[in-house]
Design an enzyme around this catalytic site. Sequence first.
Site, mmCIF file in Angstrom:
data_model
loop_
_atom_site.group_PDB
_atom_site.id
_atom_site.type_symbol
_atom_site.label_atom_id
_atom_site.label_comp_id
_atom_site.label_asym_id
_atom_site.label_seq_id
_atom_site.Cartn_x
_atom_site.Cartn_y
_atom_site.Cartn_z
ATOM 1 N NE ARG A 99 -2.011 2.026 3.401
ATOM 2 C CZ ARG A 99 -2.022 2.046 4.723
ATOM 3 N NH1 ARG A 99 -2.682 1.140 5.394
ATOM 4 N NH2 ARG A 99 -1.353 2.970 5.387
ATOM 5 C CG HIS A 124 -6.779 2.792 5.898
ATOM 6 N ND1 HIS A 124 -6.843 1.464 5.571
ATOM 7 C CD2 HIS A 124 -8.038 3.168 6.233
ATOM 8 C CE1 HIS A 124 -8.097 1.038 5.707
ATOM 9 N NE2 HIS A 124 -8.839 2.055 6.101
ATOM 10 C CE1 TYR A 184 -1.258 5.319 9.571
ATOM 11 C CE2 TYR A 184 0.183 3.786 8.439
ATOM 12 C CZ TYR A 184 -0.954 4.572 8.461
ATOM 13 O OH TYR A 184 -1.791 4.599 7.377
HETATM 14 C C1 LIG Z 1 -15.239 -4.778 12.255
HETATM 15 C C2 LIG Z 1 -14.403 -3.564 11.944
HETATM 16 N N1 LIG Z 1 -13.388 -3.240 12.760
HETATM 17 C C3 LIG Z 1 -12.619 -2.154 12.481
HETATM 18 C C4 LIG Z 1 -12.871 -1.393 11.385
HETATM 19 C C5 LIG Z 1 -12.009 -0.174 11.072
HETATM 20 N N2 LIG Z 1 -11.134 -0.489 9.937
HETATM 21 C C6 LIG Z 1 -11.421 -0.061 8.691
HETATM 22 S S1 LIG Z 1 -10.285 -0.561 7.574
HETATM 23 C C7 LIG Z 1 -9.375 -1.353 8.753
HETATM 24 C C8 LIG Z 1 -8.085 -2.056 8.394
HETATM 25 C C9 LIG Z 1 -8.262 -3.278 7.562
HETATM 26 O O1 LIG Z 1 -7.013 -3.691 7.082
HETATM 27 P P1 LIG Z 1 -6.865 -4.861 6.056
HETATM 28 O O2 LIG Z 1 -7.947 -5.852 6.241
HETATM 29 O O3 LIG Z 1 -5.471 -5.377 6.139
HETATM 30 O O4 LIG Z 1 -7.108 -4.185 4.639
HETATM 31 P P2 LIG Z 1 -6.356 -2.935 3.967
HETATM 32 O O5 LIG Z 1 -7.147 -1.715 4.387
HETATM 33 O O6 LIG Z 1 -4.955 -2.936 4.456
HETATM 34 O O7 LIG Z 1 -6.439 -3.154 2.502
HETATM 35 C C10 LIG Z 1 -9.965 -1.220 10.007
HETATM 36 C C11 LIG Z 1 -9.395 -1.782 11.249
HETATM 37 C C12 LIG Z 1 -13.960 -1.752 10.563
HETATM 38 N N3 LIG Z 1 -14.268 -1.057 9.461
HETATM 39 N N4 LIG Z 1 -14.699 -2.853 10.856
#
Ligand SMILES: Cc1ncc(C[n+]2csc(CCOP(=O)(O)OP(=O)(O)O)c2C)c(N)n1
Length: 346
Positions: free
Chosen positions: A258, A262, A271
């Site tokens: 990435r 985010h 971070y």
């Molecule tokens: C159940 C839940 N917990 C927390 C969040 C907040 N949140 C949104 S995106 C994210 C990170 C997800 O990371 P990953 O699955 O590795 O995908 P990436 O964004 O890196 O592509 C989090 C913790 C959420 N949307 N839903």
Amino acid sequence: MARALRPQTGSGATTFERFGLSDEQLITILRNMLMQRIVDNRGFQLNRQGKVPFALGSEGHEAVQAGAALAFTRGKDIFVPYYRDLGLVLGIGYPILDLLLSMFARGADRSGGRQFPNHFGNHDLGIMNISSIISAHIPHAVGAAYAFTYRGETGRAVLVTFGEGGTSEGEWHESINFASIHNLPIVFLCQNNGIAISVPQSQQMHVKDVAQKAVAYGIPGETFDGMDPLISYDAVKRALDRARTGGGPTLLEAKCARFLSHSTDDDDRTYRSREIVQELRKRDPIATYEAILLANRVVDEAKIESLRREILEETNDATDRAEAMPLPEPSDLYKQVYAGDYEPWQ
Ligand SMILES: Cc1ncc(C[n+]2csc(CCOP(=O)(O)OP(=O)(O)O)c2C)c(N)n1
């Protein structure tokens, strides 16, 4: 016609030949990668201009998404995306204008401008709508795969995607377990960029590869280079073919990166260091793929330039059109929320 091309740099003994793709398909992959990058950047630009409230970037995920989009059979398969799948939905045929209407939250958007951006859905293209609750879409994907089996619809498969952070959720484990028990036609594709907002993989799991988790559910697991679109195409195609022919589910893991924060709502400088991001960007999948296509004379510089120009013009046009459209009418607030004529205030 399938081509035999020179070995790819950095991919061991891999040659283009084994992928059996025509020049046209090789160029389609490049086009989709460029489209993803250009539309992605547009979202961030519009956010910085204060014109759209939110955008999510997928820079660094172009290869895996363009490869997977080519492996998907439109009109037969179902795709259940997650919010970072801009390139995959564009590759399947989602119009750039639809993405911009959603970003600008205009009334002409498919959800009437009421959805969170990057919540793709298009019935005709077989793209199932999602919510941003991590992994909440995975039981829905498994449900669609179960429906294929239940109705005896062979030759169809479901592709569902998520990040490595999503694999910490209970719904993810429950879904894979169910899919495995029922031998469902589904491919679980993890786009592992190593970080979930600010949380590194090492704090999500005590294994090196997400694909190792497949062992626990008795299904095949495969890790591959998600920075290479052809390797990605090949892995997703093989898994989808297996699912379509009764072979059951597969857990795939594309190692990608990435490059951006985010989303536009966080600042990754808080971070991770700039050096880390610079290192990641050295492996830019678009630059690498362009170099391979050029070296093998599938395209020349002029062709790449014309592709870029064409996509930029389409994106500019879609931006202008979307921006000029009206916002939703306040009276439409409950449209598409309740079925039938029910008015909640009555
Ligand atoms: C159940 C839940 N917990 C927390 C969040 C907040 N949140 C949104 S995106 C994210 C990170 C997800 O990371 P990953 O699955 O590795 O995908 P990436 O964004 O890196 O592509 C989090 C913790 C959420 N949307 N839903």
